[in-house]
Design a protein around this motif. Structure first.
Motif, mmCIF file in Angstrom:
data_model
loop_
_atom_site.group_PDB
_atom_site.id
_atom_site.type_symbol
_atom_site.label_atom_id
_atom_site.label_comp_id
_atom_site.label_asym_id
_atom_site.label_seq_id
_atom_site.Cartn_x
_atom_site.Cartn_y
_atom_site.Cartn_z
ATOM 1 N N LYS A 1 30.471 8.324 -3.463
ATOM 2 C CA LYS A 1 31.484 7.342 -4.127
ATOM 3 C C LYS A 1 32.883 7.652 -2.980
ATOM 4 C CE LYS A 1 32.875 10.892 -7.248
ATOM 5 N NZ LYS A 1 33.094 11.008 -8.896
ATOM 6 N N GLU A 2 33.763 6.567 -3.100
ATOM 7 C CA GLU A 2 34.860 6.666 -2.298
ATOM 8 C C GLU A 2 35.953 7.726 -2.751
ATOM 9 O OE1 GLU A 2 36.659 2.822 -2.109
ATOM 10 O OE2 GLU A 2 34.897 1.632 -1.785
ATOM 11 N N HIS B 1 29.006 13.689 7.512
ATOM 12 C CA HIS B 1 28.804 13.343 6.417
ATOM 13 C C HIS B 1 27.838 12.069 6.256
ATOM 14 C CE1 HIS B 1 32.279 15.187 4.413
ATOM 15 N NE2 HIS B 1 32.974 14.902 5.520
ATOM 16 N N ILE B 2 27.040 11.858 5.195
ATOM 17 C CA ILE B 2 25.787 11.074 5.019
ATOM 18 C C ILE B 2 26.080 10.166 3.977
ATOM 19 C CG2 ILE B 2 23.698 10.640 4.503
ATOM 20 C CD1 ILE B 2 23.186 13.632 5.681
ATOM 21 N N ASN B 3 26.068 8.644 4.332
ATOM 22 C CA ASN B 3 26.260 7.773 3.429
ATOM 23 C C ASN B 3 25.030 7.677 2.244
ATOM 24 O OD1 ASN B 3 26.386 5.279 1.875
ATOM 25 N ND2 ASN B 3 27.009 4.229 3.649
ATOM 26 N N LEU C 1 27.220 -5.030 -0.096
ATOM 27 C CA LEU C 1 28.167 -5.821 -0.484
ATOM 28 C C LEU C 1 29.776 -5.582 0.355
ATOM 29 C CD1 LEU C 1 27.548 -6.484 -4.128
ATOM 30 C CD2 LEU C 1 26.936 -8.095 -2.212
ATOM 31 N N ASP C 2 29.798 -4.202 0.283
ATOM 32 C CA ASP C 2 31.232 -3.648 0.988
ATOM 33 C C ASP C 2 30.726 -2.643 1.910
ATOM 34 O OD1 ASP C 2 33.482 -2.677 1.456
ATOM 35 O OD2 ASP C 2 33.901 -1.675 -0.630
ATOM 36 N N ASN C 3 31.166 -2.936 3.255
ATOM 37 C CA ASN C 3 30.986 -1.794 4.175
ATOM 38 C C ASN C 3 31.584 -0.740 4.228
ATOM 39 O OD1 ASN C 3 30.118 -0.959 6.913
ATOM 40 N ND2 ASN C 3 31.631 -2.078 7.877
ATOM 41 N N LYS C 4 31.046 0.593 3.891
ATOM 42 C CA LYS C 4 31.813 1.544 3.601
ATOM 43 C C LYS C 4 32.152 2.324 4.933
ATOM 44 C CE LYS C 4 31.215 1.175 -0.909
ATOM 45 N NZ LYS C 4 32.455 0.868 -1.617
ATOM 46 N N ARG C 5 33.283 2.896 4.752
ATOM 47 C CA ARG C 5 33.896 3.499 6.177
ATOM 48 C C ARG C 5 34.072 5.028 6.153
ATOM 49 N NH1 ARG C 5 38.832 0.161 5.834
ATOM 50 N NH2 ARG C 5 39.833 1.310 7.551
ATOM 51 N N GLY D 1 21.962 6.371 3.899
ATOM 52 C CA GLY D 1 20.932 7.263 4.524
ATOM 53 C C GLY D 1 21.406 7.661 5.801
ATOM 54 N N GLN D 2 22.354 7.144 6.416
ATOM 55 C CA GLN D 2 23.013 7.098 7.835
ATOM 56 C C GLN D 2 24.142 8.311 7.989
ATOM 57 O OE1 GLN D 2 23.936 3.480 9.554
ATOM 58 N NE2 GLN D 2 21.739 3.064 10.302
#
Length: 718
Positions: A431-432, A450-452, A461-465, A535-536
């Motif tokens: 989570k953010e 860190h891994i997404n 829907l929302d490109n996490k950064r 997963g990246q």
């Protein structure tokens, strides 16, 4: 009805009309292309034996031809052609006599000695020579795209040269596949209303995925205005437009694509779209057809020579080879990823080869069995330390126990104080929020890993950064220098990511220098330009020097989250991975190797070796398990020639080292160690009496501890 026998030969696909479309897959026969009708050669019905041929008295100004048909319509009257309009060798030709008689009303002179044709109309004299691409117009030389030719006693001339020289307008109607030739002095022609004509083809009829697509743009403007702009479009998608096709369509993947082009002339007039269907065939994987050794069997320590053959597309290179080898009594999962230069224990070995083409296709494995005899030419240590390279894997099939080596005790040990900020927990981000936050004042280092693991739908829907923000919370400007900054990813292979990250960090990079004013915030890293998928992993490492307090915040945020909103985001809970702020950035060891026996130095062995620190978010005391982000400087003085190895003692490892006088090297050079503690890699060698230094850091994603072994030459053959 008056009928006349006329011979016409057209030789390239021409596309004209209000909607010029070239679609070879959609038509039964190739369409002539107006640029080809304009630039290609057209059959000239001139008898080489005639000396002077007078123009026909007819006032004909309009001729209509149909592709594949022997019928021509001249001013409404039907004529039978000796040959129907057709495509030949990618160029369109028209017969000179037919055009001169039926369209121009000009005179023609043939010179049998010079093989020259002279066409005269009013005050214009044009001379062309068979086989020559140089013509003259009223005495001035011009260059033809293709020279005139004679075929079956019929002289053929390029249509573009004819149209531009004698003011002929050529129309093409795709629906009925007709071509209309009109002289510009005809009442039916009004060049003021003409649009430019977009027209193109491709160098090949179809391509294979991975090949470079090369369009041939033959757009033109009959009003003689220059073509100044082009717009290409893929699959009717306005988002896929570009002024240059190879900007977005250089090496497309397999499939069928609709390619469109429109052009604008210098008067601001746009053409209609010209379209073509292009098929991209699949790129087949290469095949290793033959793999063999030069000999049937080899001695221990003898160089092994391999030969192999393969099949692949002729135009495509092989980019890489992937070799593995193992003893037949080992599981395939224990195979070494490398090409064996020599083997050092008696027995049979499985050796496999895969090759990868430039497109990325990997071949199937090709396997051979190699027998190694009991004869010993060279021991493994002697071979690796004299003929091998740094990073070579030491198989150690003899099962030498590196742990049995004597402990090497540094005679000097120095801890370099600084601020190591490590953000590796929660390593898997769901989570953010703020991942970690603390400040540096002076010398420091920052590590990110860190891994997404966001919800797949939310992440789509929302490109996490992943971001790292520096903020000056003081009342005075602060100068900040960033050294050796390296951030890698996103990728799912965190083990490889940690290796290349460490490799680039050890190589170094240009400094970045900033002055942060009071209250100023700045992104030091932002993954916004790299889509961070579920997963990246993203991993980063950099050295920091400040002359005042700078607060660093690592956070996972949304695509539209602003930098000022980060400070109010929640603090995320850590997981089992280490995070914190530690007061040691570098450790220096100096070792004197003078015992004449093999020795070992173990790095990151346990809690007694780990650096202590605190968690700035929770306030608790923490340990840097494995000493991630701590750089070891190991200086060695040897009294005897010495071979040095790196032996991982834990689960998995893939790293790099740097010799101060010899560059950066991967450990191992190929592949990785997967918990096999008998394996090691050549770290380097040192001559008797020399002093050398190398640098080591535990790579992100790998496991500690590691054993550094020092093996004197006197023990290489044991």
């Amino acid at each position: 009805m008056k009928r006349k026998l006329v011979s016409v030969l057209l030789t390239a696909a021409v596309m004209l009309g209000s909607h010029s479309v070239f679609a070879t897959e959609m038509l039964n026969a190739p369409l002539p292309n107006i640029n080809e009708l304009m630039s290609q050669e057209h059959e000239i019905d001139l008898n080489p034996q005639d000396e002077v041929i007078e123009a026909v008295e007819s006032q004909t100004k309009e001729v209509k031809l149909t592709l594949g048909s022997n019928t021509a319509i001249v001013n409404g009257e039907e004529y039978t052609l000796l040959s129907p309009p057709k495509v030949m060798e990618g160029r369109t030709f028209l017969p000179l006599r037919f055009v001169v008689d039926q369209v121009l009303g000009a005179n023609v002179l043939w010179d049998n000695k010079t093989r020259e044709v002279t066409v005269t109309k009013e005050n214009k004299v044009v001379i062309v020579q068979i086989g020559s691409n140089v013509a003259t117009i009223n005495g001035e030389k011009v260059t033809l795209e293709q020279p005139p030719i004679i075929e079956n006693d019929i002289t053929l001339l390029p249509i573009r040269f004819m149209s531009e020289t004698f003011d002929i307008i050529t129309y093409y109607n795709q629906e009925d596949r007709t071509i209309k030739l009109v002289s510009k002095d005809s009442p039916s022609s009004d060049t003021r209303q003409l649009k430019p004509q977009a027209q193109f083809s491709f160098e090949q009829e179809f391509y294979i995925a991975g090949q470079v697509v090369k369009p041939v743009d033959t757009s033109y403007d009959l009003t003689r205005n220059a073509i100044v702009d082009r717009v290409w479009m893929i699959n009717d998608d306005p988002k896929l437009t570009t002024p240059k096709l190879d900007n977005i369509f250089k090496t497309p993947r397999q499939g069928s694509y609709k390619i469109s082009l429109r052009v604008r002339n210098s008067k601001g007039v746009w053409s209609e779209w010209a379209e073509q269907i292009l098929f991209i065939a699949p790129n087949e994987k290469p095949i290793v057809t033959h793999l063999a050794t030069r000999k049937n069997e080899y001695a221990q320590g003898e160089n092994i020579e391999f030969t192999y053959d393969y099949q692949n597309e002729e135009w495509e290179n092989i980019q890489s080879e992937r070799w593995t080898y193992r003893r037949l009594d080992q599981f395939s999962s224990k195979a070494i990823i490398d090409k064996p230069k020599a083997l050092f224990a008696e027995g049979d070995y499985s050796i496999t080869l895969e090759i990868q083409d430039a497109y990325g296709n990997m071949s199937d494995k090709k396997e051979i069995i190699v027998h190694i005899t009991e004869k010993v030419l060279k021991s493994e240590f002697a071979y690796r330390f004299t003929e091998g390279n740094i990073g070579d894997v030491i198989d150690n099939f003899q099962r030498v126990n590196y742990q049995s080596y004597l402990e090497a005790f540094p005679y000097d040990q120095t801890m370099l104080e600084g601020t190591l900020i490590m953000s590796d927990s929660p390593e898997v981000v769901k989570k953010e929020g703020i991942l970690y936050q603390d400040h540096i004042n002076g010398i420091g280092r920052v590590l990110l890993h860190h891994i997404n693991d966001f919800n797949l739908e939310e992440s789509t829907l929302d490109n996490k950064r992943l971001v790292l923000v520096a903020e000056n919370t003081t009342n005075t400007p602060v100068r900040m220098i960033i050294q050796n900054k390296t951030v890698k990813g996103p990728t799912e292979d965190s083990l490889y990511l940690g290796q290349i990250l460490l490799q680039d960090y050890l190589k170094g990079s240009p400094n970045e220098e900033y002055i942060l004013n009071p209250g100023e915030k700045r992104y030091i890293y932002d993954s916004i330009n790299r889509r961070w998928l579920k997963g990246q992993c993203i991993s980063g490492l950099m050295d920091i020097i400040t002359d005042g307090k700078i607060t660093f915040t690592a956070a996972a945020i949304g695509e539209k989250t602003g930098i000022d909103a980060i400070s109010s985001m929640p603090l995320l809970d850590k997981d089992i991975h280490p995070r914190g702020t530690f007061g040691i950035t570098d450790i220096h060891y100096k070792i004197n190797l003078d015992f004449g026996v093999s020795q070992k130095l173990i790095l990151g062995r346990g809690s007694s070796d780990w650096v202590n620190g605190y968690d700035a978010i929770t306030g608790e005391t923490v340990q840097n398990r494995g000493n991630f982000g701590v750089l070891y400087h190991i200086t060695i003085t040897a009294q005897e020639d010495m071979g040095i190895i790196l032996n991982p003692r834990a689960d998995i490892f893939r790293g790099a080292i740097k010799w101060q006088d010899g560059g950066v090297h991967l450990m191992p050079g190929k592949g990785f160690f997967a918990g096999e503690t008998t394996k090691s890699a050549v770290l380097g060698t040192i001559k008797a009496g020399e002093t050398r230094e190398f640098k080591y850091m535990l790579p992100n994603g790998s496991s500690a501890p590691v054993l550094i072994g020092f093996i004197p030459k006197s023990e290489w053959n044991k």
